[in-house]
Design an enzyme around this catalytic site. Structure first.
Site, PDB file in Angstrom:
ATOM      1  N   ASP A 148       0.754  -1.262   0.052  1.00  0.00           N
ATOM      2  CA  ASP A 148      -0.281   0.224   0.007  1.00  0.00           C
ATOM      3  C   ASP A 148       0.702   1.138   0.082  1.00  0.00           C
ATOM      4  OD1 ASP A 148      -3.059   0.739   1.493  1.00  0.00           O
ATOM      5  OD2 ASP A 148      -1.997   1.778   0.088  1.00  0.00           O
TER       6      ASP A 148
HETATM    7  C1  GLC Z   1      -4.348   4.159  -0.076  1.00  0.00           C
HETATM    8  C2  GLC Z   1      -5.243   3.248   0.064  1.00  0.00           C
HETATM    9  C3  GLC Z   1      -5.274   2.309  -1.015  1.00  0.00           C
HETATM   10  C4  GLC Z   1      -5.097   2.633  -2.279  1.00  0.00           C
HETATM   11  C5  GLC Z   1      -3.588   3.247  -2.263  1.00  0.00           C
HETATM   12  C6  GLC Z   1      -3.429   3.816  -3.605  1.00  0.00           C
HETATM   13  O1  GLC Z   1      -3.777   4.855   0.939  1.00  0.00           O
HETATM   14  O2  GLC Z   1      -4.905   2.387   1.486  1.00  0.00           O
HETATM   15  O3  GLC Z   1      -6.542   1.362  -0.688  1.00  0.00           O
HETATM   16  O4  GLC Z   1      -5.307   1.734  -3.185  1.00  0.00           O
HETATM   17  O5  GLC Z   1      -3.419   4.127  -1.172  1.00  0.00           O
HETATM   18  O6  GLC Z   1      -4.086   5.122  -3.661  1.00  0.00           O
END
Ligand code: GLC
Length: 733
Positions: free
Chosen positions: A263
């Site tokens: 993430d």
């Molecule tokens: C965010 C979220 C995730 C998302 C990623 C990209 O912090 O936790 O669900 O897909 O970053 O934006």
């Protein structure tokens, strides 16, 4: 490209070139004239690093991505195409209801269609991967990201996880209109302590395996091409550096062989979790856990070369990761066609197409949950003298917080929907959306908050005038859409005081009030109940929410949704689920005893339970009949009921099957849903609904860690909510 050729390509790549494939940046680094500025230096990235990147996220637009891809591939030493990824959670521009609403449809086809439409629009604008579906099990309404999940039930989430992966990916990732799905957040992210986002997760291994893992496994079994790590710790180990979770469970046990992406910043956050002292240590832990792509931090790009050169990390781990990334690009057909099916022409014809908007409206109509409807107050008649009052009445922001590519100008509001339906009514905003902007300052421009606050009295007066002049009032209340979503946990899950005051004042001048409730989470609506004859929960319904709600208010759509997540009596009850465990001091209903499992000041039961939802018609369900009273190992039995529409209008009913293992080597939930079926019946029509219950479906993690059933008594219920008492008994042999 054949796998052999991919391996050949890998063998020709330098260490730096291989490490580059693991880096993911935002697209602005590459956009024409894009400043190679501060963020790059902060990330210790050089210009050379940039042109070795493996993927970018968050940039959309067929022409823009085509230009980026062309420039990039010219500069890349092996001309390896970039992957283009983004968060398309419940629609790209045609926004569907939030996933928590989709779960309330109790019809996985709603989500399969939603994902298919989202994929078609995403592919048209040049994307290859969506960071969806989010399949985290959620039972704590304080956590803002419950809106992204399909709810509290293990079985329901499994069906919707599969449906979404199938909708996004189809059978062939390289096919036009399809994108790779990325199931997230692995794992257990939906149970943060205190309901506070990013907080630690403390789950027993058995609860983790039997309740939280199944939906991820279903998505992996459905072929999800990517998995995303979660921010949380599990057993005090952050997921992104958790080798047991990622290699032993995800890859070895669940058989996932796709791309594992971190993430946002989660690799570097291992330092903030304080299990890594440096970016280098964070890189080592993540590589050993098998994380292939590092999203938006430079631990791999700045430390992996040294880690491999000094022999701390085996180059074979890097080769594995790179090969999985190349295989994903290959499955998408990017070596043959780096632009896939993104084109300006497709963008103009596919995005917001009539078919897509119709599909979004149909989906929304399936998700609404009628929580209260005294004296059949709804549906309304278009000829009624009506007033539409409330801050959500003409609000275009009725799509979920993760609708990052949505435009308010695309939304058909409730006011517009009622006008399109031919109703005549007075509209009055009535109150500000919020009591204050605390924690929501960054969204200030989206709400005329200050102005509403200044005009609060005038807004109320105008609303009272409209209410006095009307026979019936539709009161559009609820959460501002950014009050749920990421980093939007709430300790108080009631409606803003200004909205409750509006409701109370309006009901003083007109008692005929139907509340339309917009929300991204279950709310404590105790203060709404006494003042509303009807309450229709519409969640965050998306682009076509207005016409969908209007058709429902006027009876052209009969609401058929069932709660995908319990509405607690108060926040004091959460986390809460119907699938709770017996205790040594449990009791049914109310108890006057002192020493039992209860609160001094609130009930145990939620205000509205999982699986609950009313209709404009009524249904009867016959007693349960079973094909037999024993279930053998690997066997199955049939359980049937006859459902009848006993009302005067067509309706859909969701028939739900629950089971209870009366005794076990470990405590067993008092109920677990193991089947559901949505049936449409004309007035007076009846239908037999039969469930095939397999012994396999009833297996759980027993005291000795096996996934098995145990001989003994079972109870089964079939009804129209998790509180049904329509039961039958059988035995597992
Ligand atoms: C965010 C979220 C995730 C998302 C990623 C990209 O912090 O936790 O669900 O897909 O970053 O934006």
């Amino acid at each position: 490209m054949e796998t052999k050729a991919l391996r050949e390509l890998l063998s020709q790549m330098s260490l730096k070139e291989k490490i580059g494939q693991l880096l993911q940046l935002t697209g602005n680094f590459f956009e024409e004239g894009g400043e190679i500025t501060g963020p790059m230096q902060d990330m210790n990235l050089t210009e050379d690093d940039l042109w070795l990147t493996g993927s970018i996220l968050g940039t959309v637009g067929a022409e823009k991505l085509r230009k980026i891809q062309e420039t990039f591939m010219e500069k890349h030493p092996h001309h390896i195409p970039l992957l283009f990824m983004a968060d398309v959670i419940n629609g790209y521009r045609t926004i569907f209801p939030i996933p928590l609403a989709q779960g309330s449809s109790f019809d996985p086809a709603v989500s399969r269609t939603g994902a298919s439409v989202a994929a078609a629009e995403s592919a048209a604008v040049g994307l290859h991967v969506t960071f969806s579906p989010m399949v985290d099990l959620v039972r704590d309404a304080r956590w803002g990201r419950v809106m992204e999940s399909t709810g509290e039930d293990v079985y329901l989430n499994r069906q919707f996880a599969r449906a979404q992966v199938e909708g996004y990916q189809g059978k062939d990732l390289s096919a036009p209109g399809k994108v790779a799905a990325c199931v997230k957040h692995f794992a257990g992210y939906g149970a943060p302590l205190a309901g506070r986002d990013y907080n630690a997760v403390e789950l027993s291994p058995r609860t983790f395996r039997d309740d939280y893992l199944p939906a991820y496994k279903e998505a992996v079994d459905a072929g999800a091409a990517l998995v995303m790590t979660s921010f949380n710790t599990l057993d005090r180990v952050p997921s992104t550096g958790n080798k047991t979770l990622m290699r032993d469970i995800l890859r070895d046990e669940m058989g996932f062989d796709g791309v594992l992406i971190s993430d946002w910043g989660a690799v570097e956050e291992l330092v903030r979790h304080r299990i890594a002292e440096t970016r280098k240590e964070a890189a080592r832990l993540s590589m050993e856990a098998g994380v292939d792509i590092e999203m938006m931090t430079p631990c791999y790009s700045s430390c992996l070369e040294e880690l491999i050169s000094e022999g701390t990390v085996a180059e074979s781990l890097l080769d594995e990761a790179v090969l999985r990334i190349l295989e994903l690009k290959n499955k998408l057909g990017l070596f043959e066609n780096p632009f896939k099916d993104g084109s300006a022409e497709a963008e103009n014809t596919v995005v917001l197409s009539k078919e897509h908007l119709e599909a979004a409206q149909n989906a929304a109509e399936q998700t609404f949950v009628l929580l209260k409807n005294d004296d059949a107050f709804l549906p309304l008649c278009k000829k009624d003298k009506l007033a539409l009052i409330g801050p959500h009445g003409d609000n275009p922001l009725i799509y979920g917080a993760w609708s990052i590519f949505a435009s308010p100008k695309d939304t058909v509001t409730l006011r517009q929907g009622m006008e399109q339906a031919g109703a005549s009514f007075r509209y009055a905003k009535g109150s500000p959306m919020l009591d204050n902007l605390r924690g929501l300052e960054m969204f200030k421009e989206q709400l005329p908050f200050e102005q509403d606050l200044e005009q609060k009295d005038a807004l109320l007066q105008e609303a009272l005038e409209a209410a006095k002049a009307a026979d019936k009032v539709v009161l559009a209340l609820g959460e501002f859409n950014q009050q749920s979503g990421e980093a939007a946990s709430r300790g108080d899950i009631t409606l803003p005081r200004c909205q409750l005051d509006l409701l109370r004042e309006v009901s003083k001048v007109n008692e005929n009030v139907a509340v339309v409730l917009f929300t991204g989470r279950p709310l404590d609506i105790r203060e709404v109940l006494p003042y509303a004859k009807s309450i229709l929960c519409v969640w965050q319904p998306g682009t076509m929410g207005g016409p969908a709600i209007a058709r429902t208010l006027f009876g052209d759509n009969n609401p058929s949704g069932k709660l995908s997540m319990s509405f607690p009596w108060s926040v004091g009850q959460v986390p809460i689920t119907y699938a709770q465990f017996p205790t040594g001091r449990s009791f049914d209903g109310e108890s006057k005893e002192k020493y039992v499992s209860k609160y001094l000041d609130i009930p145990n039961k939620p205000l509205f339970p999982f699986g609950f939802g009313l209709s404009y018609t009524t249904f009867s369900v016959s007693p349960v009949t079973l094909s037999g009273d024993t279930l053998e190992k690997d066997g199955s039995l049939q359980a049937s009921v006859t459902v009848k529409n006993t009302g005067d209008r067509e309706g859909q009913e969701v028939v739900q099957l629950y089971v209870r293992d009366e005794y076990g080597s470990v405590t067993r939930p008092v109920r677990e849903m193991k089947g559901f079926r949505k049936v449409t019946l004309q007035p007076g029509e009846e239908a037999e609904v039969t469930f095939t219950l397999t012994e396999k479906e009833l297996r759980f993690t027993t005291i000795n860690g096996e996934k098995a059933t145990e001989p003994g008594a079972m109870t089964l219920w079939i009804g129209t909510s998790s509180e049904t008492d329509n039961s039958a008994a059988f035995v597992i042999k």
